[in-house]
Each structure stands twice: as structure tokens, then as C-alpha cells.
Design a protein around this motif. Structure first.
Motif, PDB file in Angstrom:
ATOM      1  N   VAL A 226      -3.528   8.307  -1.043  1.00  0.00           N
ATOM      2  CA  VAL A 226      -2.629   8.887  -2.051  1.00  0.00           C
ATOM      3  C   VAL A 226      -2.260   7.860  -3.122  1.00  0.00           C
ATOM      4  O   VAL A 226      -2.381   8.142  -4.335  1.00  0.00           O
ATOM      5  CB  VAL A 226      -1.356   9.483  -1.391  1.00  0.00           C
ATOM      6  CG1 VAL A 226      -0.258   9.700  -2.440  1.00  0.00           C
ATOM      7  CG2 VAL A 226      -1.675  10.809  -0.726  1.00  0.00           C
ATOM      8  N   PRO A 227      -1.814   6.640  -2.757  1.00  0.00           N
ATOM      9  CA  PRO A 227      -1.533   5.657  -3.815  1.00  0.00           C
ATOM     10  C   PRO A 227      -2.772   5.298  -4.629  1.00  0.00           C
ATOM     11  O   PRO A 227      -2.675   5.015  -5.834  1.00  0.00           O
ATOM     12  CB  PRO A 227      -1.023   4.429  -3.038  1.00  0.00           C
ATOM     13  CG  PRO A 227      -0.596   4.952  -1.705  1.00  0.00           C
ATOM     14  CD  PRO A 227      -1.509   6.107  -1.415  1.00  0.00           C
ATOM     15  N   VAL A 228      -3.936   5.314  -3.992  1.00  0.00           N
ATOM     16  CA  VAL A 228      -5.189   5.003  -4.695  1.00  0.00           C
ATOM     17  C   VAL A 228      -5.517   6.105  -5.697  1.00  0.00           C
ATOM     18  O   VAL A 228      -5.951   5.831  -6.825  1.00  0.00           O
ATOM     19  CB  VAL A 228      -6.339   4.829  -3.683  1.00  0.00           C
ATOM     20  CG1 VAL A 228      -7.655   4.557  -4.396  1.00  0.00           C
ATOM     21  CG2 VAL A 228      -6.020   3.693  -2.706  1.00  0.00           C
ATOM     22  N   MET A 229      -5.324   7.362  -5.307  1.00  0.00           N
ATOM     23  CA  MET A 229      -5.550   8.485  -6.217  1.00  0.00           C
ATOM     24  C   MET A 229      -4.644   8.367  -7.440  1.00  0.00           C
ATOM     25  O   MET A 229      -5.079   8.549  -8.589  1.00  0.00           O
ATOM     26  CB  MET A 229      -5.266   9.816  -5.513  1.00  0.00           C
ATOM     27  CG  MET A 229      -6.190  10.169  -4.374  1.00  0.00           C
ATOM     28  SD  MET A 229      -5.662  11.735  -3.596  1.00  0.00           S
ATOM     29  CE  MET A 229      -6.603  11.691  -2.065  1.00  0.00           C
ATOM     30  N   LEU A 230      -3.365   8.052  -7.190  1.00  0.00           N
ATOM     31  CA  LEU A 230      -2.404   7.939  -8.284  1.00  0.00           C
ATOM     32  C   LEU A 230      -2.728   6.743  -9.177  1.00  0.00           C
ATOM     33  O   LEU A 230      -2.617   6.830 -10.406  1.00  0.00           O
ATOM     34  CB  LEU A 230      -0.986   7.807  -7.720  1.00  0.00           C
ATOM     35  CG  LEU A 230      -0.432   9.067  -7.035  1.00  0.00           C
ATOM     36  CD1 LEU A 230       0.861   8.754  -6.308  1.00  0.00           C
ATOM     37  CD2 LEU A 230      -0.203  10.175  -8.060  1.00  0.00           C
ATOM     38  N   ALA A 231      -3.147   5.638  -8.568  1.00  0.00           N
ATOM     39  CA  ALA A 231      -3.512   4.454  -9.356  1.00  0.00           C
ATOM     40  C   ALA A 231      -4.731   4.731 -10.226  1.00  0.00           C
ATOM     41  O   ALA A 231      -4.801   4.299 -11.391  1.00  0.00           O
ATOM     42  CB  ALA A 231      -3.776   3.272  -8.428  1.00  0.00           C
ATOM     43  N   ALA A 232      -5.705   5.457  -9.673  1.00  0.00           N
ATOM     44  CA  ALA A 232      -6.903   5.798 -10.446  1.00  0.00           C
ATOM     45  C   ALA A 232      -6.545   6.690 -11.629  1.00  0.00           C
ATOM     46  O   ALA A 232      -7.060   6.510 -12.743  1.00  0.00           O
ATOM     47  CB  ALA A 232      -7.918   6.502  -9.542  1.00  0.00           C
ATOM     48  N   TYR A 233      -5.650   7.642 -11.397  1.00  0.00           N
ATOM     49  CA  TYR A 233      -5.221   8.527 -12.485  1.00  0.00           C
ATOM     50  C   TYR A 233      -4.504   7.726 -13.577  1.00  0.00           C
ATOM     51  O   TYR A 233      -4.730   7.931 -14.780  1.00  0.00           O
ATOM     52  CB  TYR A 233      -4.293   9.609 -11.937  1.00  0.00           C
ATOM     53  CG  TYR A 233      -3.929  10.669 -12.953  1.00  0.00           C
ATOM     54  CD1 TYR A 233      -4.742  11.787 -13.152  1.00  0.00           C
ATOM     55  CD2 TYR A 233      -2.784  10.551 -13.734  1.00  0.00           C
ATOM     56  CE1 TYR A 233      -4.412  12.761 -14.083  1.00  0.00           C
ATOM     57  CE2 TYR A 233      -2.451  11.508 -14.672  1.00  0.00           C
ATOM     58  CZ  TYR A 233      -3.271  12.614 -14.846  1.00  0.00           C
ATOM     59  OH  TYR A 233      -2.944  13.571 -15.765  1.00  0.00           O
ATOM     60  N   LYS A 234      -3.658   6.790 -13.144  1.00  0.00           N
ATOM     61  CA  LYS A 234      -2.925   5.963 -14.102  1.00  0.00           C
ATOM     62  C   LYS A 234      -3.882   5.098 -14.922  1.00  0.00           C
ATOM     63  O   LYS A 234      -3.708   4.932 -16.138  1.00  0.00           O
ATOM     64  CB  LYS A 234      -1.922   5.079 -13.357  1.00  0.00           C
ATOM     65  CG  LYS A 234      -1.041   4.237 -14.263  1.00  0.00           C
ATOM     66  CD  LYS A 234      -0.029   3.448 -13.455  1.00  0.00           C
ATOM     67  CE  LYS A 234       0.866   2.615 -14.356  1.00  0.00           C
ATOM     68  NZ  LYS A 234       1.863   1.836 -13.565  1.00  0.00           N
ATOM     69  N   ASN A 235      -4.908   4.550 -14.266  1.00  0.00           N
ATOM     70  CA  ASN A 235      -5.893   3.721 -14.974  1.00  0.00           C
ATOM     71  C   ASN A 235      -6.695   4.529 -15.980  1.00  0.00           C
ATOM     72  O   ASN A 235      -7.084   4.021 -17.039  1.00  0.00           O
ATOM     73  CB  ASN A 235      -6.847   3.069 -13.970  1.00  0.00           C
ATOM     74  CG  ASN A 235      -6.160   2.002 -13.132  1.00  0.00           C
ATOM     75  OD1 ASN A 235      -5.146   1.447 -13.548  1.00  0.00           O
ATOM     76  ND2 ASN A 235      -6.702   1.733 -11.957  1.00  0.00           N
TER      77      ASN A 235
END
Length: 389
Positions: A226-235
């Protein structure tokens, strides 16, 4: 009797906050130890491996059936809390970090499945509802370190470790002081190293267990990434500001509400039926993820993740209920423990698979692979009409 369930739930919540304590502070430790971001998967797998080793030993020795479950819970909570503190020691190394997380997972084997055993010893009727509250506490405990990290963003990361250790110790003390052995407990009379195998000889138990295994393929992989998904979206959307720890907490914690709701609904619609509905919904989320993770707006993305966060865990207390109700009474604790052992072994495979093949090019499509678990779980669950639920 009325106080028993709230105490079990609160104790479970406090103690399971140890589970993702390392994940919540991974970014800080990565800077300190010069680790790659992918190390998160190894850190999580260390906890899962420890849990697998612990549940296997507990199952083979029939610990939860031969000894007072409340005493087992208390002992493991105190030891796990003490071990967790080692992360805060000066001179932390990667080998020490992995060892600490492994040992924390090992003693969590005397907390999570034993907590379910304690609940099943007190509540024969409405077990699905009781386990709904209990697994909801596990979900909230799992998410809680992310909230702690968000609230203590300007403080040293060790505060997260101190807080989760204190909570775990308090949970263990509450269990030993306020929760006696249940009236429906049937203690195992002697050591039987092959006792847990007896459960798998029953086709009804196998169907419930294999349904749970399919659910586990998806669950922890989703939570970890979940944090990885959100980080990818932010990037991919540089202009957007996201509080990733807080959003991660909200997404994972939303599952606690789903557990309680599914437990309540199971009383009206049946445990097996509600488990099948939840498993189908989470499967659908896996399949839709490539369409939404990369292209959704900042309104659609959180809504989708919240729905997924609820669907992915809503069936967990229901499968645990079916496992408990279809296991031999004298081996109920051992059966719950060995099913947890196998289920968490499966989580390592799915987490490491996603971690190994995830790239910048497929980071939004890769999570569709998690649909394999729910598909197989549904097939196993619906293959046997005699499953007691």
C-alpha cells in the motif's frame, strides 16, 4: 462474561501493533543503514518467517491446547515486546534488524492464533461475530504503527518502537489478569506430535483451510505494498502532496470496520456466504488495479484503496470461524495455529514474487497477480457444500 471479548480485542490490538512496527519506520532505518527501498519486502518476510516457525513449533507441540491459552498469550506478549525494543539499540545492523523482526514474528505466533483460540473457548454461538471484532483488532494493530509514524513525524523514529513495545506488554498483562480459560476449552491431555494432521483428514476442514490460504496470498502483499502504491502514484504526479504514512494507516485500518461488519452480517446471511462475497470482491479489486492505480484521480484512488482495504480482510474472521468450527474440538487451537502457519508461508511467496518482478514499467499492473489467490480460494470454499458455518 461481557468484559471478556472487549479485553481480548484490546489485548490483540495492543500486541499486534508489533507486526508492522518495522515497516512504519523503514524509511528512517533505510537512511541510517543505507538500505535499498526493496528491503521493505525482506523486513516483512522476516516477521512472516518468524511467525511461520513459531506457529509450526506451537502446532507440533500443541501448546495452545495443552497449556492455558491466556498464560501462553501473556508470556509471548512480554517476550515479543522486549525483543522489539532491540530495534532501538545503538549500533543497529541489518543482521540484527532481520533477527529481531524474525524473533518478534516467532512470538506473535503465541498471540494472534492463540487469541482466536481464547475467543472460541468463550464463544460457541456467534463465533463469527466475535472473531470479526478480534481480527478487526489485528487489522487496527497492524495499521497503528503507520499512524504513530505520522503523528511522531518530527520526533525520533525510536518513539514508534517504544510505543508499540509498551502497548504489547500492556496487552499481555490485561489478558492474564482479566481473561480466564473459557468454559468451552477442552484441554489436550498429552503431547501428540501429529495431532494437527487429524484436522486435514476432514474434507470440510480442508475446504475452509484452502479458502483461507487463497485469501492469505493476497492479504499481506496488499498491506505491504500500500505505501509503495501511494509512493508510485506520488512520483507519477509530482504536483500532488500525499501523507503516505497517514493514508497507509487509513487504508489498512479500514479493514477493521469490514471485519466487524462481516462478522455481524454473517449472523444473518451465513459465514460461508459472506466469506465468498468478500473473497470475490477482493479478487475484483486485484483485477481492476491496473486500470485505477496509474490513471485514477486523487478522489478515485483513495476510494478504490479503501474498498480494497476492506474487501481484502473482511473474509479473514469468517475463514477462521469455519476452520475453528470444522476442526476436532480437542485440537482446535492446534488446527488454528497450523492453518495460520501455512497461510503466512504463502504470504512470503506472494510478497517476494511481487517484489522480485515489480519494475517501474509494470508497477501499476503487477498487483493483478494477487487475484490468483482469491480465485483458488473461492474454488476450494465452494467445492464442499458440507462445510460447517
Amino acid at each position: 462474561m461481557k468484559r471478556i471479548l472487549p479485553v481480548i480485542v484490546i489485548s490483540q490490538f495492543f500486541c499486534t501493533s508489533l507486526w508492522f512496527a518495522g515497516n512504519a519506520i523503514m524509511a528512517d532505518m533505510a537512511k541510517q543503514l543505507h538500505l535499498e527501498p526493496a528491503y521493505l519486502a525482506y523486513l516483512t518476510s522476516a516477521v512472516q518467517s518468524g511467525f511461520i516457525a513459531g506457529t509450526l513449533i506451537f502446532a507440533v507441540l500443541s501448546v495452545a491446547d495443552r497449556f492455558s491459552p491466556s498464560r501462553v498469550f501473556f508470556t509471548c506478549a512480554i517476550i515479543a515486546a522486549a525483543i522489539n525494543l532491540a530495534i532501538s539499540f545503538d549500533g543497529l545492523t541489518t543482521s540484527l534488524l532481520i533477527s529481531v523482526r524474525f524473533l518478534t514474528g516467532f512470538f506473535l505466533a503465541g498471540i494472534y492464533p492463540v487469541g482466536m483460540k481464547i475467543a472460541s473457548d468463550h464463544y460457541q454461538q456467534g463465533l463469527g461475530k466475535s472473531l470479526g471484532f478480534l481480527v478487526g483488532a489485528l487489522v487496527l494493530g497492524t495499521a497503528f504503527p503507520h499512524l504513530l509514524k505520522s503523528l511522531t513525524a518530527n520526533l525520533p523514529w525510536r518513539y514508534v518502537i517504544f510505543s508499540t513495545s509498551v502497548l504489547a506488554a500492556l496487552g499481555g498483562v490485561a489478558m492474564i489478569l482479566f481473561v480466564p480459560d473459557g468454559p468451552y476449552r477442552k484441554a489436550g491431555q498429552k503431547l501428540n506430535l501429529g495431532g494437527f494432521i487429524k484436522s486435514f483428514r476432514d474434507s470440510k476442514f480442508r475446504s475452509a483451510a484452502f479458502g483461507y490460504f487463497g485469501h492469505m496470498w493476497e492479504l499481506y502483499a496488499f498491506w505491504v505494498f500500500v505505501p509503495v502504491m501511494l509512493a508510485a502514484y506520488k512520483n507519477n504526479h509530482p504536483g500532488i502532496s500525499l501523507n503516505i504514512p497517514f493514508l497507509s494507516f487509513l487504508v489498512i485500518a479500514s479493514g477493521s470496520f469490514a471485519c466487524v461488519l462481516s462478522g455481524l452480517l454473517s449472523q444473518k446471511f451465513g459465514v460461508k456466504r459472506m466469506a465468498a462475497v468478500a473473497l470475490a470482491l477482493s479478487c475484483l479489486c486485484c483485477l481492476l488495479s491496473p486500470l485505477i492505480l496509474g490513471n485514477a484521480s486523487m478522489v478515485v484512488l483513495p476510494v478504490f484503496l479503501f474498498i480494497w482495504g476492506m474487501a481484502v480482510i473482511a473474509d479473514s474472521p469468517l475463514f477462521s470461524t469455519m476452520v475453528a468450527q470444522n476442526a476436532p474440538q480437542e485440537w482446535r487451537g492446534t488446527s488454528l495455529t497450523i492453518v495460520n502457519c501455512i497461510g503466512f508461508a504463502i504470504t512470503i511467496v506472494s510478497i517476494q514474487l511481487i517484489n522480485a518482478i515489480r519494475t517501474a514499467g509494470n508497477e501499476n499492473n503487477i498487483y493483478a497477480l494477487l487475484a490468483v489467490g482469491p480465485m483458488l480460494g473461492l474454488a476450494a470454499l465452494l467445492s464442499n457444500k458440507k462445510v460447517r458455518a
